[in-house]
Scaffold this motif. Sequence first.
Motif, mmCIF file in Angstrom:
data_model
loop_
_atom_site.group_PDB
_atom_site.id
_atom_site.type_symbol
_atom_site.label_atom_id
_atom_site.label_comp_id
_atom_site.label_asym_id
_atom_site.label_seq_id
_atom_site.Cartn_x
_atom_site.Cartn_y
_atom_site.Cartn_z
ATOM 1 N N GLY A 60 0.478 -0.654 -0.256
ATOM 2 C CA GLY A 60 -0.123 -0.452 -0.233
ATOM 3 C C GLY A 60 0.834 1.330 0.054
ATOM 4 O O GLY A 60 0.365 1.929 0.144
ATOM 5 N N TYR A 61 2.239 0.791 -0.041
ATOM 6 C CA TYR A 61 3.241 2.569 -0.647
ATOM 7 C C TYR A 61 3.027 3.234 -1.169
ATOM 8 O O TYR A 61 3.298 2.800 -2.726
ATOM 9 C CB TYR A 61 4.255 2.142 0.354
ATOM 10 N N THR A 62 2.009 3.695 -1.757
ATOM 11 C CA THR A 62 1.884 4.629 -3.394
ATOM 12 C C THR A 62 1.850 6.080 -3.168
ATOM 13 O O THR A 62 1.831 6.484 -2.330
ATOM 14 C CB THR A 62 0.391 3.759 -4.359
ATOM 15 N N GLN A 63 2.339 6.404 -4.344
ATOM 16 C CA GLN A 63 2.112 7.907 -4.515
ATOM 17 C C GLN A 63 0.982 8.355 -5.655
ATOM 18 O O GLN A 63 0.767 9.648 -5.362
ATOM 19 C CB GLN A 63 3.156 8.600 -4.519
ATOM 20 N N SER A 64 0.321 7.349 -6.106
ATOM 21 C CA SER A 64 -0.971 7.811 -6.691
ATOM 22 C C SER A 64 -0.781 7.638 -7.478
ATOM 23 O O SER A 64 -2.482 7.963 -8.886
ATOM 24 C CB SER A 64 -2.025 7.810 -5.463
#
Lengths: 319, 463
Positions: free
Chosen positions: B113-117
């Motif tokens: 879930g580590y995302t910059q989107s």
Amino acid sequence: MMTPRTVGLGIAIIAAATSFSVLFLPAMTAPTQPSEIFRARTNIENEGRVLYIRNGCIGCHTQYIRPSDWAFEPLRVSQAGDYIADSPHLLGSERTGPDLSQEGGLHPDDWQAAHFHDPRFVRPASIMPDFEFFSDDQLRELIAYVQSLGGTMADARVARQNYWKPALIAAYARGQDANAEFLYAHVPPQWATLPNPYPADANALAQGEFVYEQECINCHGPVGDGNGVAAPYLNPKPFDFTVLKRQPWSGGLLYYQIMNGITGSAMPYFKEDLESAKIWDVSNYIATQFIGTAPTLPKVPIPYQGAIPASREPKGNKQ
Amino acid sequence: MKIIDSSPGSTSRRFILSGAIWFLAATAVGLLAATELVAPEIVKQKNLIFPRIRPIHVNTNVFGFLSMLLVGAVIYAVCRLCQAELWSERLGNWTMWLWNLAVVTGMISLSMGYTQSHEYAEYDWAIDVMIVVALLLLTYNLLQTLKRRKEQLLYVTNWYVVGALAATLVVYVIGNVMWKPANGALAGMTDAEWAWFYAHNIFGTWITPLSLGLCYFWIPRETDTPLYSHLLSMIGFWPYFAFYLQVGTHHLIEAPAPAWLKLIAEINSVALLIPVFAFLTNQWMTLRGNWWKIPDNIVLKFLFAGTVFYFLTSTEGSLLALPSVERITHFTDWVVGHSHLGLLGFSGFIACGAGYGALREMHGRIWSERLAHLQYWLMLVGIIGFTLVLDDAGSIQGHAWRNGEVVYRVLPELMQDYILRAILGCFIVTGAAIQVYNFYKTTCPQISPADERDARQSAEVAS
């Protein structure tokens, strides 16, 4: 003459020039004024936004309504001023699920909780994954964020949900019959006494069954007693149609509630989802399948108490 | 296996092998994602739900499969065109490991879930740093190689390589807003405009130029024919970069972005047809009189299919940027089909073909040409089918929405396309698996089935 130096320099110049025209110029001239629906998010809403980002919700949900969109309720074309606090932006590029830019307040929190636990509980044809793995705190945060989408317009809708919810819970607590009377009293009399204008023939019932299975079954249950799979999550519980065997009702009553929903409960409005004929069909289906008797009207008219979605709203609710 | 192998060609070979492995990994993830769209409750593990693996599929394909396979093939091409070995194989090996580390870290962190989107920029800051460092090392290595070239004339493939590296370094750092490590984003509509500048240009300045450069290298080489026109390659080169860098905002045509910015994007999107057709004319005229060589030559076969998909995806892209078309296709699966057509059909086919070409020259032959042809057909059926079903789904969505239907009501109408997409995904994953096997066997010092056949035949002749 093409050498590594000329190519590298040439491309670097092009990149610098275009960066100025399509990046820095729009950044310098970007509007910084908030729009009329903008408000800053609270801490819990910001926490929910982090969850929204981390779980990739942007993969299926957009957050802007376009000038060419319609069949949205409410329909408000997004403005640059709506987004000034969004970092990163969450506009999205894919609309596999509905647009969420005005999602706040369309459903109460208990509907949202059931939906995150299993989207098919309240939307039987949904292909959204389960989010059962959220802790209670995370669920609260994400729901708070979703309910903030739409700025002050969402706040007005949330206030209306919260205003009606205690009254609906109290009515449900007084028993099924008192609950039915309460709901009846809040439907305008011209609707509450209107018979279904369409015959409950085989075609109508087949279409009504299709709609019931696509939209209604997981709350109101396969036998219409309000014990669908979503029921444990909802307060007040979904309506038990069999109560109407001994209570006044009409086709118009069902139509009105399906069309407009019941603000404060998990019952959404279907005015955007279903065409008029389909609502009459599903009314006929519910009447024949679960109530089974001819419509009855009260001997002494029940005084009209004002429609739940439209009147007696708290201040500041006008969109 | 030595971790750092300084023998000539090892960097190129290892980049190519890594790319092939990532192709399999990324398409397998894509197949899982496609299955989840049909059966949303099939996976309960939170790290593998659709919204988390979608960016894994996308980023592993772009930075694992395409980037590594193309870079490996490009290193081989640059060395041949310079008539020199790579300046430092040791540095190249380190670059390869760093790049692989970035892709692995990316997969794990995205699943957590580590995302910059931002689309195609989902990798967190630390991974961005790894990729930029790897790009810088690669640039240095290739520039040193170019400096020591024995052939003074700089062939068009090398223009594209140098141009791609120069532009990508700018685009990657600016587009990922790398001076803001916390979330890699600006605010508001500006953030969206910058993000789409990046998202479109990671193809426009990185994946596509490398693919085009490899066509310029392999098509004349495999047909034994000089390039049709060096003037056309000039027309195809400079306008390409000049137009491409400005088209990002065509992803925001109906968003509240400035009208003039949208206009720039639309005009340049259509103008891109000029360099596209200059390139295509050049390649196809080079192939004139050589068409008969395509069916039996696996490299030409992949590359020619790639140019056809380039024609399709580029003309489609210019059309999709027109507001009247965009109103129907935007937000729909049509755009998903378009990106598959571009990344798998165009760049993917060229990357696979160039990988086979480089390995064939390095090792004398491909372990199994038959398997390579089977892979070609599997991928061809897969990508054509993908385009058809996703265009169908997109068309249903777009027209239903224009007709006033809500998103939820349209979902059940897409299921037949989503099921077909998952089935077609199996074709592509199988093709990717064949490629890993075939590449690996080619690089092993072993007797191939073709060698055995030859040996058997010569034994029979002798007896």
